[in-house]
Design an enzyme around this catalytic site. Sequence first.
Site, PDB file in Angstrom:
ATOM      1  N   LYS A  70       0.822  -1.220   0.000  1.00 13.00           N
ATOM      2  CA  LYS A  70       0.000   0.000   0.000  1.00 13.00           C
ATOM      3  C   LYS A  70       0.854   1.268   0.000  1.00 13.00           C
ATOM      4  O   LYS A  70       0.465   2.272  -0.583  1.00 13.00           O
ATOM      5  CB  LYS A  70      -0.963   0.009   1.183  1.00 13.00           C
ATOM      6  CG  LYS A  70      -2.103  -0.991   0.999  1.00 13.00           C
ATOM      7  CD  LYS A  70      -3.326  -0.645   1.816  1.00 13.00           C
ATOM      8  CE  LYS A  70      -4.479  -1.539   1.425  1.00 13.00           C
ATOM      9  NZ  LYS A  70      -5.654  -1.360   2.243  1.00 13.00           N
ATOM     10  N   LYS A 119      -5.203  -9.963  -5.640  1.00 13.32           N
ATOM     11  CA  LYS A 119      -6.374 -10.208  -4.794  1.00 13.32           C
ATOM     12  C   LYS A 119      -7.565  -9.345  -5.243  1.00 13.32           C
ATOM     13  O   LYS A 119      -7.364  -8.192  -5.621  1.00 13.32           O
ATOM     14  CB  LYS A 119      -5.978  -9.829  -3.357  1.00 13.32           C
ATOM     15  CG  LYS A 119      -6.969 -10.202  -2.299  1.00 13.32           C
ATOM     16  CD  LYS A 119      -6.535  -9.669  -0.943  1.00 13.32           C
ATOM     17  CE  LYS A 119      -6.857  -8.205  -0.786  1.00 13.32           C
ATOM     18  NZ  LYS A 119      -7.177  -7.756   0.564  1.00 13.32           N
ATOM     19  N   LYS A 134     -11.605  -4.133  -2.650  1.00 17.15           N
ATOM     20  CA  LYS A 134     -12.550  -3.008  -2.749  1.00 17.15           C
ATOM     21  C   LYS A 134     -11.921  -1.810  -3.437  1.00 17.15           C
ATOM     22  O   LYS A 134     -12.585  -1.043  -4.084  1.00 17.15           O
ATOM     23  CB  LYS A 134     -12.901  -2.458  -1.357  1.00 17.15           C
ATOM     24  CG  LYS A 134     -13.453  -3.379  -0.362  1.00 17.15           C
ATOM     25  CD  LYS A 134     -13.742  -2.561   0.911  1.00 17.15           C
ATOM     26  CE  LYS A 134     -13.882  -3.467   2.091  1.00 17.15           C
ATOM     27  NZ  LYS A 134     -12.605  -3.752   2.738  1.00 17.15           N
TER      28      LYS A 134
HETATM   29  N1  AQP Z   1     -10.023 -11.227  -2.054  1.00 22.06           N
HETATM   30  C1  AQP Z   1     -10.264 -11.717  -0.842  1.00 22.06           C
HETATM   31  N2  AQP Z   1     -10.422 -13.047  -0.660  1.00 22.06           N
HETATM   32  C2  AQP Z   1     -10.683 -13.575   0.572  1.00 22.06           C
HETATM   33  N3  AQP Z   1     -10.800 -12.808   1.682  1.00 22.06           N
HETATM   34  C3  AQP Z   1     -10.653 -11.468   1.533  1.00 22.06           C
HETATM   35  N4  AQP Z   1     -10.717 -10.454   2.405  1.00 22.06           N
HETATM   36  C4  AQP Z   1     -10.506  -9.288   1.756  1.00 22.06           C
HETATM   37  N5  AQP Z   1     -10.300  -9.511   0.464  1.00 22.06           N
HETATM   38  C5  AQP Z   1     -10.383 -10.865   0.281  1.00 22.06           C
HETATM   39  C6  AQP Z   1     -10.981 -10.621   3.831  1.00 22.06           C
HETATM   40  O1  AQP Z   1     -12.021  -9.734   4.188  1.00 22.06           O
HETATM   41  C7  AQP Z   1     -11.803  -9.278   5.519  1.00 22.06           C
HETATM   42  C8  AQP Z   1     -11.913  -7.796   5.582  1.00 22.06           C
HETATM   43  O2  AQP Z   1     -10.886  -7.202   4.826  1.00 22.06           O
HETATM   44  P1  AQP Z   1     -10.625  -5.660   4.996  1.00 22.06           P
HETATM   45  O3  AQP Z   1     -11.708  -4.901   4.379  1.00 22.06           O
HETATM   46  O4  AQP Z   1     -10.413  -5.308   6.391  1.00 22.06           O
HETATM   47  O5  AQP Z   1      -9.250  -5.394   4.310  1.00 22.06           O
HETATM   48  P2  AQP Z   1      -8.555  -5.986   3.076  1.00 22.06           P
HETATM   49  O6  AQP Z   1      -8.130  -7.375   3.356  1.00 22.06           O
HETATM   50  O7  AQP Z   1      -7.460  -5.043   2.727  1.00 22.06           O
HETATM   51  O8  AQP Z   1      -9.719  -5.992   1.984  1.00 22.06           O
HETATM   52  P3  AQP Z   1      -9.795  -5.204   0.666  1.00 22.06           P
HETATM   53  O9  AQP Z   1     -11.098  -5.502   0.038  1.00 22.06           O
HETATM   54  O10 AQP Z   1      -8.596  -5.475  -0.176  1.00 22.06           O
HETATM   55  O11 AQP Z   1      -9.792  -3.708   1.154  1.00 22.06           O
HETATM   56  P4  AQP Z   1      -8.892  -2.511   0.668  1.00 22.06           P
HETATM   57  O12 AQP Z   1      -9.029  -2.500  -0.825  1.00 22.06           O
HETATM   58  O13 AQP Z   1      -9.451  -1.286   1.312  1.00 22.06           O
HETATM   59  O14 AQP Z   1      -7.495  -2.790   1.100  1.00 22.06           O
HETATM   60  C9  AQP Z   1     -10.430  -9.795   5.941  1.00 22.06           C
HETATM   61  O15 AQP Z   1     -10.616 -10.936   6.749  1.00 22.06           O
HETATM   62  C10 AQP Z   1      -9.780 -10.166   4.656  1.00 22.06           C
HETATM   63  O16 AQP Z   1      -8.849 -11.217   4.806  1.00 22.06           O
END
Ligand code: AQP
Length: 345
Positions: free
Chosen positions: A124, A207, A210
């Site tokens: 990030k 991955k 969002k």
């Molecule tokens: N692609 C994924 N596959 C499986 N699990 C996922 N999680 C996120 N993306 C995937 C799981 O969702 C939970 C919440 O995640 P988060 O919102 O706290 O942060 P993150 O992992 O950084 O998710 P994003 O969607 O990628 O958010 P941004 O884009 O803001 O960084 C966690 O348990 C995560 O493992």
Amino acid sequence: MNEAVQTSSTFTPRVFSGIQPSGGLTLGNYLGAMKRFVDMQEAGPHETVFCMVDLHAITVWQDPAKLQRATRELCAGFIAAGIDPKKSILFNQSAVAEHTQLAWIFNCVARMGWMQRMTQWKDKAGKNQQNASLGLLAYPALMAADILVYHATHVPVGEDQKQHLELTRDVAIKFNHDYDVDFFPVTEPVIEGAATRVMSLRDGSKKMSKSDPSDASRINMTDDADTIAKKIRKAKTDPEGLPSEAKGLEDRPEARNLVNIYAGLSEQSVEQVLADVGGKQFSEFKPMLSELAVEKLAPISTEMARLMQDQAEIDKILALGAGQAREIAAPILKKTYEIVGMVGA
Ligand code: AQP
């Protein structure tokens, strides 16, 4: 009770997890996290505590109005997916100050080197680390506090959070060692199922996220049936058909991703799915996947939209949850302050 929860240490089993309101919920969040939160809630009798981690979200810039909406929409998503505020504690992180108070203590326990090694920090912050927020670097210490302020023993997460949970364990171990106590549990990550790492629909090495600039890379929980079908139809694949065994998915990340998603949504193993669809072309498999995704996600998005009509009700649920969360967190923080040597704790 869930088998993973039964294997707990001497601490009373308690499940905690959080999701950032940093955008709309994705299919990755649903399969990797939320769907499994619901399973753990239903497996009882352990307590389940779920949080919208808004303070984590602001480690990168968030528009204030969008953050408010995303927090309420995430709360609606939790409830629509099956989290019942009568069975689980549901609240937003900033409403329970004990998280940040404990995070400060952990900032002083954790080491800079631990933070700088985190893959999420490197991804990030990118090449411009000097310009990244201090909060982004300290993110895992706040996450450790989120978990340990409830003495949570089990944390269901997607694969991407494994490293942060190892750091949470390191923080607990170092705190217990430095102060010669057995106060914080060494938390168990619970990373299970066929879809612990849902990948981008456009690039099987990334991955599903969002915050990916490409909306076509993800399925949002609020996407309508046509949008879901279109995204799946356009999802990157390879020219071969589907294999009959999991080993035939090796070195085929996009094919493996679509099969994993099917397995996660249909609650089958990859082997079971391939026993049915092995030999089919993607032109046949993709419509099957779209139909399944719409069948599973449409009731959730419809319910989310209904709940979002009554924001006062959402705010009431969050306020109630924050009160319940504080009842657990406040004595744990007080005791932490006593251990550390704060006067008047
Ligand atoms: N692609 C994924 N596959 C499986 N699990 C996922 N999680 C996120 N993306 C995937 C799981 O969702 C939970 C919440 O995640 P988060 O919102 O706290 O942060 P993150 O992992 O950084 O998710 P994003 O969607 O990628 O958010 P941004 O884009 O803001 O960084 C966690 O348990 C995560 O493992």
